[in-house]
Design a protein around this motif. Sequence first.
Motif, PDB file in Angstrom:
ATOM      1  N   ASP A  73       0.845  -1.190   0.000  1.00  0.00           N
ATOM      2  CA  ASP A  73       0.000   0.000   0.000  1.00  0.00           C
ATOM      3  C   ASP A  73       0.882   1.242   0.000  1.00  0.00           C
ATOM      4  O   ASP A  73       1.548   1.536   0.989  1.00  0.00           O
ATOM      5  CB  ASP A  73      -0.929  -0.006   1.218  1.00  0.00           C
ATOM      6  CG  ASP A  73      -1.966   1.107   1.176  1.00  0.00           C
ATOM      7  OD1 ASP A  73      -1.805   2.064   0.389  1.00  0.00           O
ATOM      8  OD2 ASP A  73      -2.939   1.012   1.934  1.00  0.00           O
ATOM      9  N   SER A  75      -0.514   4.234  -1.013  1.00  0.00           N
ATOM     10  CA  SER A  75      -1.506   5.289  -1.226  1.00  0.00           C
ATOM     11  C   SER A  75      -1.167   6.551  -0.442  1.00  0.00           C
ATOM     12  O   SER A  75      -0.454   6.514   0.560  1.00  0.00           O
ATOM     13  CB  SER A  75      -2.897   4.787  -0.835  1.00  0.00           C
ATOM     14  OG  SER A  75      -2.947   4.441   0.529  1.00  0.00           O
ATOM     15  N   ASN A 102      -1.750  -0.610  -4.025  1.00  0.00           N
ATOM     16  CA  ASN A 102      -2.628   0.546  -3.872  1.00  0.00           C
ATOM     17  C   ASN A 102      -1.808   1.809  -4.082  1.00  0.00           C
ATOM     18  O   ASN A 102      -0.891   2.083  -3.317  1.00  0.00           O
ATOM     19  CB  ASN A 102      -3.278   0.550  -2.489  1.00  0.00           C
ATOM     20  CG  ASN A 102      -4.318   1.634  -2.333  1.00  0.00           C
ATOM     21  OD1 ASN A 102      -4.434   2.554  -3.145  1.00  0.00           O
ATOM     22  ND2 ASN A 102      -5.085   1.537  -1.264  1.00  0.00           N
ATOM     23  N   SER A 104      -3.619   4.809  -4.798  1.00  0.00           N
ATOM     24  CA  SER A 104      -4.604   5.887  -4.757  1.00  0.00           C
ATOM     25  C   SER A 104      -4.077   7.089  -3.982  1.00  0.00           C
ATOM     26  O   SER A 104      -3.255   6.959  -3.080  1.00  0.00           O
ATOM     27  CB  SER A 104      -5.911   5.388  -4.137  1.00  0.00           C
ATOM     28  OG  SER A 104      -5.703   4.988  -2.795  1.00  0.00           O
TER      29      SER A 104
END
Length: 118
Positions: A73, A75, A102, A104
């Motif tokens: 992750d 993000s 991820n 984002s």
Amino acid sequence: PNASFLLGNLSSDSKCQILNISNNPFGNFPFDVIGSCPSTIREFNLAGCKIGDDSLALLTVSSTANSSLKTLDLSNNRLSATAMVNLSKWLATGSPSLCNLNLSGNPLTAKGVETLIR
């Protein structure tokens, strides 16, 4: 906090499977230490750590990426299209077991996304 110290002191025989160090302002995260993480780490959460393109470049030169890493992750960091070049190289050669990524909340452009999915 010093990420190198933290990761370097995880025992090689650790049973730790999830490492969440999100929302710590590491900035220039030393991705080269990922290769020295215990092989039990399956999920690594670095969301909101202010990681930039230069830090992610280290991931591609890491001598041995954690081959058991399934989820990464990244993000809500500072990764741009430039970082996607290095990330795509790493995904192609360094982490065949990664299933979830991820990205984002990063300032990616259409060109960065295109680079990543090639």
